[in-house]
Design a protein around this motif. Structure first.
Motif, mmCIF file in Angstrom:
data_model
loop_
_atom_site.group_PDB
_atom_site.id
_atom_site.type_symbol
_atom_site.label_atom_id
_atom_site.label_comp_id
_atom_site.label_asym_id
_atom_site.label_seq_id
_atom_site.Cartn_x
_atom_site.Cartn_y
_atom_site.Cartn_z
ATOM 1 N N UNK A 189 -2.433 8.048 7.751
ATOM 2 C CA UNK A 189 -3.313 7.747 8.880
ATOM 3 C C UNK A 189 -2.958 6.467 9.617
ATOM 4 N N UNK A 190 -1.909 5.771 9.153
ATOM 5 C CA UNK A 190 -1.455 4.589 9.872
ATOM 6 C C UNK A 190 -1.990 3.272 9.359
ATOM 7 N N UNK A 191 -2.800 3.302 8.312
ATOM 8 C CA UNK A 191 -3.325 2.057 7.744
ATOM 9 C C UNK A 191 -2.260 1.388 6.871
ATOM 10 N N UNK A 192 -2.365 0.070 6.701
ATOM 11 C CA UNK A 192 -1.444 -0.644 5.821
ATOM 12 C C UNK A 192 -1.684 -0.251 4.367
ATOM 13 N N UNK A 193 -0.607 -0.165 3.618
ATOM 14 C CA UNK A 193 -0.701 0.104 2.180
ATOM 15 C C UNK A 193 0.298 -0.801 1.477
ATOM 16 N N UNK A 194 -0.224 -1.692 0.630
ATOM 17 C CA UNK A 194 0.618 -2.677 -0.050
ATOM 18 C C UNK A 194 1.002 -2.158 -1.438
ATOM 19 N N UNK A 195 2.295 -2.019 -1.665
ATOM 20 C CA UNK A 195 2.767 -1.604 -2.984
ATOM 21 C C UNK A 195 2.559 -2.737 -3.988
ATOM 22 N N UNK A 196 2.179 -2.374 -5.203
ATOM 23 C CA UNK A 196 2.045 -3.365 -6.276
ATOM 24 C C UNK A 196 2.936 -2.924 -7.435
ATOM 25 N N UNK A 197 4.096 -3.554 -7.493
ATOM 26 C CA UNK A 197 5.117 -3.160 -8.466
ATOM 27 C C UNK A 197 4.759 -3.613 -9.881
ATOM 28 N N UNK A 198 5.202 -2.812 -10.855
ATOM 29 C CA UNK A 198 4.916 -3.162 -12.242
ATOM 30 C C UNK A 198 5.730 -4.409 -12.625
#
Ligand code: SF4
Ligand code: SF4
Length: 82
Positions: free
Chosen positions: A7-16
């Motif tokens: 939908x175009x919202x920001x999504x921050x990856x959180x790496x292990x």
């Protein structure tokens, strides 16, 4: 790193970052759920000669930061960082 949802919202990856073998009960849920096979089961002998099984990180560089491992782990073994 910031990605976009459909939908175009920001999504921050959180790496292990780490997996606490002291709290791990070797249930295998994270292994079955991780889309990149980042972890594997291993075992070692303690001072009394008892085998102790636990999960370890083996392919951290493959992590896509989805946090599925933390969602399925009932023992809170994983630490993540953006
Ligand atoms: S964050 Fe996702 S890709 Fe990374 S180890 Fe966990 S389940 Fe696997
Ligand atoms: S889900 Fe948690 S307790 Fe189960 S094997 Fe993975 S790290 Fe260990």
């Amino acid at each position: 790193m910031v990605a976009k949802t459909k939908g175009g919202a920001d999504w921050v990856q959180e790496y292990v970052v780490s997996l606490n073998k002291e709290t791990c009960i070797a249930c295998g849920r994270c292994y079955k759920s991780c889309p990149k096979e980042v972890m594997t089961l291993t075992e070692e002998e303690d001072d009394e000669g008892e085998e102790h099984k636990f999960m370890i990180l083996v392919k951290e560089a493959e992590c896509i930061g989805c946090k599925v491992c933390s969602k399925v782990c009932s023992k809170g073994c994983f630490t993540h960082a953006a």
